[in-house]
Design an enzyme around this catalytic site. Sequence first.
Site, PDB file in Angstrom:
ATOM      1  N   GLU A  21      -4.933   1.759   2.743  1.00 47.84           N
ATOM      2  CA  GLU A  21      -4.931   0.597   3.628  1.00 47.84           C
ATOM      3  C   GLU A  21      -4.927   0.993   5.091  1.00 47.84           C
ATOM      4  OE1 GLU A  21      -3.327  -2.664   6.112  1.00 47.84           O
ATOM      5  OE2 GLU A  21      -2.486  -0.671   5.800  1.00 47.84           O
ATOM      6  N   GLU A  22      -4.357   2.164   5.406  1.00 46.51           N
ATOM      7  CA  GLU A  22      -4.114   2.529   6.798  1.00 46.51           C
ATOM      8  C   GLU A  22      -5.323   3.123   7.520  1.00 46.51           C
ATOM      9  OE1 GLU A  22      -1.851   1.529   8.448  1.00 46.51           O
ATOM     10  OE2 GLU A  22       0.074   1.475   7.424  1.00 46.51           O
TER      11      GLU A  22
ATOM     12  N   ASP B  25      -0.058   4.343   1.151  1.00 48.70           N
ATOM     13  CA  ASP B  25      -0.308   5.316   2.211  1.00 48.70           C
ATOM     14  C   ASP B  25       0.460   4.875   3.457  1.00 48.70           C
ATOM     15  OD1 ASP B  25      -1.928   3.065   2.550  1.00 48.70           O
ATOM     16  OD2 ASP B  25      -3.463   4.162   3.653  1.00 48.70           O
TER      17      ASP B  25
ATOM     18  N   ASP C 173       6.532  -0.249   6.502  1.00 46.12           N
ATOM     19  CA  ASP C 173       5.076  -0.309   6.299  1.00 46.12           C
ATOM     20  C   ASP C 173       4.607   0.893   5.484  1.00 46.12           C
ATOM     21  OD1 ASP C 173       2.379  -1.007   6.575  1.00 46.12           O
ATOM     22  OD2 ASP C 173       2.207   0.048   8.487  1.00 46.12           O
TER      23      ASP C 173
ATOM     24  N   HIS D  61       4.479   1.106  12.509  1.00 48.37           N
ATOM     25  CA  HIS D  61       3.705   2.225  13.061  1.00 48.37           C
ATOM     26  C   HIS D  61       4.465   2.947  14.174  1.00 48.37           C
ATOM     27  CE1 HIS D  61      -0.572   0.825  11.629  1.00 48.37           C
ATOM     28  NE2 HIS D  61       0.354   0.723  10.689  1.00 48.37           N
TER      29      HIS D  61
ATOM     30  N   HIS E  12       0.828  -1.203   0.000  1.00 52.38           N
ATOM     31  CA  HIS E  12       0.000   0.000   0.000  1.00 52.38           C
ATOM     32  C   HIS E  12       0.861   1.252   0.000  1.00 52.38           C
ATOM     33  CE1 HIS E  12       0.533   0.540   4.418  1.00 52.38           C
ATOM     34  NE2 HIS E  12       0.429  -0.773   4.461  1.00 52.38           N
TER      35      HIS E  12
END
Length: 435
Positions: A163-164, A99, A129, A408, A97
């Site tokens: 996705e986030e 984003d 990520d 994250h 992804h």
Amino acid sequence: MAGIEETLGDLDKESFVSLLRKVIGESKYVQNNPPELIPEEDRVVKHALDVLLPLSTTSGGGPLIVNHVSYFPGRGNLIVQYPGTEPGKVLSFVGMHMDVVTADPNDWEFDPFSLSIDGDKLRGRGTTDCLGHVALVTLLMKRLGETKPKLKSSVVAVFIASEENSTITGVGVDALVKDGLLDKLKGGPLFWIDTADKQPCIGTGGMIPWKLHVTGKLFHSGLAHKAINALELAMEALKELQMRFYKDFPPHPKEQIYGFATPSTMKPTQWSYPGGGINQIPGDCSISGDVRLTPFYNVKDVMAKLQEYVDDINDNLDKLDTRGPVSKYVLPEENLRGSLTLTFNDATSGVACNLDSPGFHILCKATEEVVGHVKPYSITGSLPLIRELQEEGFDVQTAGYGLMATYHAKNEYCLLSDMCEGYQVFVRIISQLEN
């Protein structure tokens, strides 16, 4: 098999770092935290297209079929196919992804929005990520386009938007599935590339965010018999809810097979109340938290049960444990009762990958060959979207080559050596499917 591995070779480290530098440079503009921050994924798409279009059927005379699909301006998805020779035979890499989660530069030891290098560490928001995987799979597709190996299976890469954050739908992979643009991927294994630590992730948890609002009666603390203490009611009600939850949703036998670190849990994580003097008994408060649910239980069943518990407690407040001689949740002389209201927000379901599928065995073998060992794992953390893919008939397996410890997190980074191994795993997967 060796011929394909020789043809595709190793990851071009210089090209990878160069591309990663460009996409990490866009990370500030693809932070996903609406309504304040709406990502512009096409900023990342542009860099992938710069690499792939010269090898495409449309503009470069190459073999790659490139489809840029947008449902909202500036928020594109990218589907890239290297065609095989046998119709219907396919393998796919999905979930990379474009984003990222937010980053506050004041909290970081380095600039989160530009790539910096410290030995083997590639540092910046999105390196693990998931912009690192975007760059990695882009270069895999580039190598296929350059070397043109004769493959029976088509190889498809799907880079996705949004996705986030699950509050906005119809932007990314959910819309692609709805429009049938991924239907052909059901013909083979689908590898969701958005986990970490170089091992197959075979199970994830569902998540049910909940909020329990409690209404009592505010009164002076010196006259506690005239109050309904919302804090006491909240604590006793929550204890009762948790006890019932753990009785009805105990550790599941399959959790050991999948290696889940914890069983399903229900716990509070936030508490709020209106404030007031220390000599006031508050008349209302709220407790929020989440349920993390292993995939062997159904999210909707749990939500229905939690509501059933709350309804029963409301109907039987006089039977709920109290605290002290004048603690009470019902004031008959005033015709007043405390009350509980339960609400939910954006529940997601977990996934248990099919351990009997060819996709799982191929991933395990490739991992063992490249990494040196294979140890599939499961987490009660949630990965949105992939349960829906599984329910639509896709053979979903998940893997990733960033670091779980930096997911994250502040000071996010990945290791270049891990990404090199990830590239080799992809090559071995392609090679195995040719057998």
